[in-house]
Design an enzyme around this catalytic site. Structure first.
Site, short mmCIF file in Angstrom:
data_model
loop_
_atom_site.label_atom_id
_atom_site.label_comp_id
_atom_site.label_asym_id
_atom_site.label_seq_id
_atom_site.Cartn_x
_atom_site.Cartn_y
_atom_site.Cartn_z
N PRO A 55 -2.51 -0.52 33.58
CA PRO A 55 -2.13 0.18 34.80
C PRO A 55 -1.44 1.54 34.58
CG PRO A 55 -0.75 -1.76 34.44
CD PRO A 55 -1.90 -1.85 33.47
N ASN A 56 -1.82 2.45 35.41
CA ASN A 56 -1.25 3.81 35.50
C ASN A 56 -1.69 4.73 34.37
OD1 ASN A 56 0.29 3.18 37.89
ND2 ASN A 56 1.64 1.99 36.58
N ARG A 78 1.16 12.08 34.64
CA ARG A 78 2.18 11.03 34.76
C ARG A 78 3.30 11.27 33.74
NH1 ARG A 78 1.65 4.95 32.26
NH2 ARG A 78 3.60 4.18 33.11
N TYR A 99 4.78 10.89 28.22
CA TYR A 99 3.43 10.55 27.77
C TYR A 99 2.58 11.75 27.36
CZ TYR A 99 4.75 6.09 29.84
OH TYR A 99 5.41 4.92 30.13
N ASN A 152 -4.03 -0.82 25.17
CA ASN A 152 -2.72 -0.40 25.66
C ASN A 152 -2.53 -1.13 27.00
OD1 ASN A 152 -0.43 0.72 26.71
ND2 ASN A 152 -0.97 2.84 26.20
N ALA A 172 2.26 -1.51 31.46
CA ALA A 172 3.37 -2.34 31.96
C ALA A 172 3.11 -3.83 31.75
CB ALA A 172 3.60 -2.04 33.43
N GLU A 200 -2.58 -3.32 19.39
CA GLU A 200 -1.85 -2.87 20.58
C GLU A 200 -1.35 -1.45 20.34
OE1 GLU A 200 1.18 -5.66 21.95
OE2 GLU A 200 2.42 -3.96 22.54
N HIS A 249 0.82 1.90 22.00
CA HIS A 249 1.67 2.51 23.02
C HIS A 249 1.85 3.97 22.68
CE1 HIS A 249 2.48 -1.27 24.87
NE2 HIS A 249 2.73 -1.78 23.68
N ARG A 296 13.24 3.04 24.41
CA ARG A 296 13.34 3.19 25.87
C ARG A 296 14.12 2.02 26.47
NH1 ARG A 296 7.59 4.49 28.15
NH2 ARG A 296 8.87 5.09 29.95
C1 DQA Z 1 3.14 2.34 27.59
C2 DQA Z 1 4.60 1.82 27.57
C3 DQA Z 1 4.82 0.83 28.69
O1 DQA Z 1 6.17 0.36 28.67
C4 DQA Z 1 4.58 1.50 30.04
O2 DQA Z 1 4.72 0.57 31.08
C5 DQA Z 1 3.26 2.19 30.10
C6 DQA Z 1 2.79 2.93 28.94
C7 DQA Z 1 2.91 3.44 26.52
O3 DQA Z 1 1.76 3.70 26.23
O4 DQA Z 1 3.86 4.02 26.00
O5 DQA Z 1 2.62 2.23 31.14
O6 DQA Z 1 2.29 1.26 27.30
#
Ligand code: DQA
Length: 140
Positions: free
Chosen positions: A10-11, A18, A23, A74, A77, A98, A100, A107
């Site tokens: 998501p997002n 964003r 990011y 990835n 959230a 995985e 990020h 964080r």
């Molecule tokens: C994320 C880190 C997550 O905590 C966050 O909710 C994201 C992006 C990252 O790529 O740093 O949406 O996965």
């Protein structure tokens, strides 16, 4: 034939605009183009999937069995909440990495726990969008 599935949660469709201070300004399209170029150069197949919906991500991972031999994910959230995505990765038994973009460990506390990492081969966090390429290079 190596066939890699790249899943973004998501997002991440909003990358580029964003929270750029967290990011960066690279878009998801940019990331996918760069990964595609690396995959083509190395003669491997790659497919991209992004969804803001947990069930759709579960469905995609479940359908990966027999088609893909590596997953780069990835979970965004859902990293911190989704037993369902974790169970899907465990169920298909395909090696997963995985990724990020941000260093989740520097964080908020709620980002320090990944429900997904224990069923993955490894995790790359905090290296920006380069993390996706590093994960792909590992599989190559
Ligand atoms: C994320 C880190 C997550 O905590 C966050 O909710 C994201 C992006 C990252 O790529 O740093 O949406 O996965």
């Amino acid at each position: 034939m190596t066939n890699i599935l790249v899943v973004n949660g998501p997002n991440l469709n909003m990358l580029g605009t964003r929270e750029p201070e967290v990011y960066g300004k690279t878009t998801l399209k940019d990331i996918e183009s760069e990964m595609k170029a690396v995959a083509e150069k190395n003669k491997i197949d790659i497919e991209f999937f992004q969804s803001n919906h947990e069930g759709d991500i579960v469905d995609k991972i479940c359908s990966a069995k027999g088609t893909f031999n590596g997953i780069i994910i990835n979970p965004a959230a859902y990293t911190h909440t989704s037993v369902a995505i974790r169970d899907a990765i465990a169920a298909v038994d395909i090696p997963a990495i995985e990724v990020h973009i941000s260093n989740v460990y520097s964080r908020e506390d709620f980002r320090h726990t990944s429900l997904i990492a224990p069923v993955c081969l490894g995790q790359i966090a905090g290296l920006g969008t380069k993390g996706y390429i590093l994960a792909l290079e590992y599989f190559i």
